[in-house]
Design a protein around this motif. Structure first.
Motif, mmCIF file in Angstrom:
data_model
loop_
_atom_site.group_PDB
_atom_site.id
_atom_site.type_symbol
_atom_site.label_atom_id
_atom_site.label_comp_id
_atom_site.label_asym_id
_atom_site.label_seq_id
_atom_site.Cartn_x
_atom_site.Cartn_y
_atom_site.Cartn_z
ATOM 1 N N TYR A 256 0.815 -1.219 0.000
ATOM 2 C CA TYR A 256 0.000 0.000 0.000
ATOM 3 C C TYR A 256 0.847 1.268 0.000
ATOM 4 C CZ TYR A 256 -4.123 -2.838 1.158
ATOM 5 O OH TYR A 256 -5.144 -3.741 1.127
ATOM 6 N N ALA A 259 2.021 1.983 -3.425
ATOM 7 C CA ALA A 259 0.909 2.365 -4.302
ATOM 8 C C ALA A 259 0.506 3.815 -4.056
ATOM 9 C CB ALA A 259 -0.268 1.431 -4.089
ATOM 10 N N LYS A 265 -4.552 8.758 -6.217
ATOM 11 C CA LYS A 265 -5.922 8.673 -6.722
ATOM 12 C C LYS A 265 -6.241 7.272 -7.214
ATOM 13 C CE LYS A 265 -6.432 13.390 -8.373
ATOM 14 N NZ LYS A 265 -6.374 14.150 -9.639
ATOM 15 N N ALA A 266 -5.291 6.700 -7.964
ATOM 16 C CA ALA A 266 -5.500 5.351 -8.487
ATOM 17 C C ALA A 266 -5.610 4.358 -7.340
ATOM 18 C CB ALA A 266 -4.355 4.964 -9.420
ATOM 19 N N THR A 267 -4.832 4.581 -6.298
ATOM 20 C CA THR A 267 -4.865 3.686 -5.154
ATOM 21 C C THR A 267 -6.226 3.728 -4.478
ATOM 22 O OG1 THR A 267 -2.548 4.221 -4.833
ATOM 23 C CG2 THR A 267 -3.648 3.102 -3.036
ATOM 24 N N LYS A 268 -6.750 4.937 -4.350
ATOM 25 C CA LYS A 268 -8.053 5.091 -3.699
ATOM 26 C C LYS A 268 -9.122 4.374 -4.525
ATOM 27 C CE LYS A 268 -10.920 8.546 -1.453
ATOM 28 N NZ LYS A 268 -12.198 8.391 -2.126
ATOM 29 N N LEU A 269 -9.071 4.552 -5.840
ATOM 30 C CA LEU A 269 -10.075 3.913 -6.693
ATOM 31 C C LEU A 269 -9.914 2.395 -6.716
ATOM 32 C CD1 LEU A 269 -10.446 6.303 -9.738
ATOM 33 C CD2 LEU A 269 -12.214 5.632 -8.135
ATOM 34 N N SER A 270 -8.769 1.895 -6.252
ATOM 35 C CA SER A 270 -8.590 0.449 -6.184
ATOM 36 C C SER A 270 -9.043 -0.102 -4.839
ATOM 37 C CB SER A 270 -7.127 0.085 -6.405
ATOM 38 O OG SER A 270 -6.692 0.593 -7.628
ATOM 39 N N GLY A 271 -9.721 0.728 -4.074
ATOM 40 C CA GLY A 271 -10.285 0.237 -2.830
ATOM 41 C C GLY A 271 -9.335 0.289 -1.647
ATOM 42 N N ILE A 272 -8.264 1.064 -1.765
ATOM 43 C CA ILE A 272 -7.327 1.193 -0.657
ATOM 44 C C ILE A 272 -7.486 2.609 -0.098
ATOM 45 C CG2 ILE A 272 -4.879 1.221 -0.021
ATOM 46 C CD1 ILE A 272 -4.536 -0.609 -2.627
#
Lengths: 385, 519
Positions: A256, A259, A265-272
């Motif tokens: 994490y 990431a 932003k991409a990390t957040k959209l991946s559910g993290i």
């Protein structure tokens, strides 16, 4: 792997070897005396420990924690004060770590959930906790008198009857066992990977690598044998470093941090949840600063209000020298350990040689700059498409 | 004998391990619009970097002859001095500065003492803006105007530099059809004023519409230059050159096997802007999608489609969200993105670079990112060997072009990055996959493969929701198309009823309705 790729990958390791040889010659071999080798890691225990969690902060996007030097001082001050008042070492250690954890929760919450820029939040913490430490100390110097406390951090592991000062075969035996263990573990993992049909690297390459590591471990153990044996502090360092190396390389939790630093932003959209990631980075940072306070305090034997001044910078410098990206998202624990040891060797080498203090700062600054310039320039050439 | 403004002769550019340009010859006539087309990685952008001096003389071999003289540009400044301006796909504007400040950045209007003359700056900016039809005041901040207008500012900036040869790299990839057409008409206007343009684009209808000559690049070599004097060239003709084979069908066929089961349904969904909480982004949106169905969302930029998708995906966007979301007939309340993923929802974003992928991480890491528990133990320890193999399997299935899955995603071309993004979401095992502009900025061959992947998804009984600004692809792929405009649902068409004209008119009539209602 051709020569350029090899040099690029192991630049800092090569630099470490060169610097080590350089100072060994410069100091007429004093650098490799058993006592100095043993002290090298112990003197830099706080750097090695704090660099681990500083790496997590830096991974999240080049963020640093400036408050750790002060947290370290506060932790040591609390322990010293409590034991001075007659509390047991257990209570003192528990309180110090608890306060460090609380600071971590505070920093983590402020940075992760309130979105205070880490630089500012921890800059404030740097003053705040330094002040509190001096309040605890009442602006005095307090010594660690409690023998049990000192033993937990600064004693040596020896077998009575077998070991004596200057000749501790137990250290060498442990070193050999560790070397065998590393070799065996590598072969087992290699085999299991092969059995499951996964790709494995070249056998010759890993043999050379393992061989070198084994030689280093045994050589180090040999030196420890000729001093006082295995220091307990080394165990503390290894526990922290190995735990963090494992977390960052092999766990989802560790992934994490990379990431979030790479693309939040991409990390957040991946559910993290990036907030949690920031929280944990700063929480662990303060906790290890607290532990470092105990390590440093026990080693020096006393605490004053200036203890740990600019220690945060040593941890940060180690990370950047060790190849962590100033923009976040990349860096490894083994890498920053090399960085920390490189810095330690330079420090110790210069001290033994007797270089004046003012020039030591100049050299340290130059090394840091050189390492980062090298990193940026070499990445700029290859990383840009 | 034609008058060539630019001749690039036998250009060869090698990167370690790959020949990006292999003996390219490229000629541009004075005063024409010349289209440069080719699949991703064909070498278009590299060629333009050679032209602009971004790849300096000496790092390539071959000759660049401009206005009859050989040029040896060492940097961008050199080429700009000669009137060559390249406008990149990613706009190089500073959001916090005004239009005028951006326009004269590095080229400030100043007096002899080096002090900026603001009156002159704003006046000249205003003049340049008039030429591109921008009605804003030049003191407006860049961040306060839309992407389409920002593109125009870039062009105005080029004009202010006294441009002779204008290079546009994918100028319309983030514009809707209306804005795109306006931009192309503007280029045609410049042509009359004697400005030569080179346009790089994947949108072949645009090529046909405005280009006088079309040069096709493939794998770093020039394939052919096709004249287009009547501006009516058959798109299939260009595609043939690009891919080296005839693509008989641009959309792969599939068996339509739509079940009655409603997989995902949304009722009365309303979303407000996250910062300006009184601004309604989506109002009372209702739609549904069945198992085995591909539905499309059409609309202009700012219609609220991305906002809708993100807000449905675990409240990833917006404030004051209200409405009902049903998955497999059961109402769900998704707290966050993780919750959405666990309920079988996936959202592949429209902008893979800013919020889709972690460019500094490897293909393997990106692939498993949304569902790492599939490659880790219950204690959260990652099985890296398994992770690598999974990523390899996906790369193979997707035909991602890469030497290894340890490659950083940032090193891949746009189409391959898109495939990694899709891999990531397919790996998360969704039942409902929302794809936001899945084919933006990628070439025809990769598009076809992505359509194929969508077909495979629905064949397995899943549902796909495609948001796209390209009407032909919606018409080619979707079973049903919803049309949105200004945050409202403006219409719904089945595949049989849907035509470009009907959809456009639905958008336009809805716009009029809204305006009347407001009046």
């Amino acid at each position: 792997m051709n020569a350029t790729a090899f040099i690029k990958k192991y630049t800092m390791v090569i630099a470490l070897v060169v610097v080590f040889i350089f100072f060994t010659i410069l100091t007429g071999g004093k650098l490799i005396l058993a006592q100095n080798i043993s002290n090298l890691l112990l003197q830099n225990a706080y750097v090695l420990v704090m660099a681990c969690s500083m790496l997590l902060c830096i991974l999240t996007g080049g963020n640093v924690d400036l408050s750790v030097g002060s947290t370290l001082c506060l932790s040591a001050a609390l322990s010293a004060k409590l034991m001075d008042l007659g509390q047991s070492p257990v209570v003192a250690i528990a309180c110090s770590l608890l306060v460090a954890a609380t600071i971590g929760i505070f920093n983590g919450y402020m940075i992760g959930y309130v979105h205070i820029p880490p630089f500012i939040c921890t800059l404030a913490g740097m003053f705040l906790f330094r002040g509190l430490a001096r309040v605890v100390l009442d602006s005095r110097t307090i010594s660690f008198m409690n023998k049990d406390f000192l033993n937990i951090f600064t004693s040596y592991i020896t077998i009575p009857g077998v070991d004596q000062k200057g000749n501790c075969p137990s250290a060498l035996v442990v070193g050999i066992i560790v070397a065998i263990g590393i070799t065996a573990a590598t072969f087992v993992s290699h085999k299991s990977k092969k059995a499951r049909g996964y790709a494995v690297g070249s056998v010759a390459g890993s043999l050379v690598k393992i061989g070198l590591i084994d030689v280093l471990v045994i050589a180090y153990a040999w030196k420890l044998m000729h001093y006082k044996g295995i220091p307990v502090m080394l165990v503390w360092i290894l526990v922290v470093v190995l735990t963090f190396a494992f977390i960052t390389s092999s766990t989802v939790f560790g992934r994490y941090f990379y990431a979030v630093g790479g693309n939040e932003k991409a990390t957040k959209l991946s559910g993290i949840d990036p907030r949690k990631v920031y929280f944990w980075a700063y929480f662990l940072m303060s906790l290890l600063a607290g532990l470092s306070g105990l390590l440093v305090g026990a080693r020096i034997g006393s605490v004053d209000g200036n203890m740990g001044n600019s220690y945060e910078m040593d941890a940060i410098a180690s990370c950047f020298i060790g190849g962590a990206s100033a923009y976040g998202g990349s860096g490894t624990v083994p890498g920053i350990m090399v960085g920390a040891i490189l810095l330690g060797v330079i420090n110790q080498g210069m001290s033994i040689y007797g270089l004046p203090d003012q020039w030591q700062y100049v050299v340290k600054g130059a090394v840091l700059l050189l390492a980062v310039v090298f990193d940026v320039v070499s990445n700029h050439k290859t990383g840009k498409s | 004998m034609s008058d060539y403004i630019l001749e690039m002769k036998s250009i060869v550019k090698e990167y370690p391990g790959v020949k990006a340009l292999n003996n390219v010859n490229f000629k541009v006539e004075r005063g024409e619009i010349h289209a440069l087309v080719g699949e991703n990685g064909a070498g278009k952008s590299t060629l333009m970097k050679v032209l602009s001096g971004e790849i300096p003389h000496g790092q390539y071999t071959g000759q660049v002859v401009y206005n009859g003289q050989e040029c040896k540009f060492a940097n961008l400044k050199d080429s700009e001095k000669e009137g060559i301006v390249v406008i990149h796909q990613e706009l190089a504007l500073i959001p916090e500065l005004t239009i005028a400040e951006n326009m004269f950045l590095g080229n400030e209007r100043r007096n002899g003492m080096g002090v900026i003359n603001w009156n002159e700056t704003y006046k000249q900016a205003q003049e340049a803006m008039q030429r591109v039809g921008l009605k804003e005041t030049s003191s407006v901040l860049i961040k306060d105007i839309g992407t389409g207008k920002q593109q125009l500012v870039e062009i105005a900036k080029a004009l202010s530099k006294n441009v002779k040869l204008l290079v546009l790299d994918e100028p319309t990839s983030s514009l809707n059809e209306e804005d795109s057409k306006m931009l192309l008409d503007m280029l045609l206007g410049f042509k009359k004023e004697g400005v030569t343009s080179i346009i790089i684009t994947h949108k072949l209808n645009e090529v046909a519409y405005c280009a006088d000559n079309i040069t096709v690049l493939r794998d770093g070599s020039t394939i052919e230059t096709i004249p287009n004097p009547e501006h009516n060239i058959d798109e299939e003709r260009i595609i043939k050159g690009m891919v080296g084979r005839e693509l008989t069908d641009r959309y792969p066929s599939r068996e339509h096997n739509i079940s009655d089961e409603v997989l995902f349904e949304v009722k009365d969904w309303t979303v407000y802007h996250p910062v300006y909480t009184e601004k309604c982004m989506d109002q009372n949106i209702s739609f549904k999608v069945h198992a085995g169905e591909i539905i499309g969302f059409s609309g202009l930029q700012g219609a609220g489609r991305t906002e809708l998708a993100k807000s449905l995906f675990g409240k990833s966007y917006g404030s004051r969200i209200s409405g009902h979301e049903y998955i497999k007939g059961k109402e769900v309340f998704l707290k966050n993105e993780r919750d959405a993923i666990e309920h079988g929802l996936a959202y592949a974003t429209e902008d893979r670079k800013t919020d889709g992928l972690v460019l500094s991480d490897t293909i393997a890491w990106n692939t498993t990112m949304a569902k790492m528990e599939k490659v880790s133990s219950k204690w959260g320890i990652i099985d890296t060997a398994k992770e690598k193999r999974v990523a390899e399997d996906y790369a193979k299935a997707m035909k991602t072009k890469t030497p290894s899955v340890d490659q950083h995603v940032g090193n891949l071309s746009g189409g391959n990055q898109q495939k990694v993004l899709l891999s990531k979401w397919l790996f998360a095992d969704p039942d409902i996959l929302i794809l936001d502009e899945p084919t933006r900025g990628i070439d025809v061959g990769a598009k076809y493969e992505i359509y194929g992947i969508m077909n495979d998804m629905v064949k397995e009984g899943k549902a796909v929701i495609m948001i796209s600004s390209e009407l032909p692809e919606l018409l080619g792929m979707c079973d049903r198309i919803y049309v949105m405009n200004e945050g409202r649902m403006a219409g719904e068409f089945s595949a049989e009823e849907a035509t470009q004209e009907r959809i456009m008119s639905a958008i336009l009539s809805n716009s009029n309705d809204t305006k009347e209602a407001q009046a």
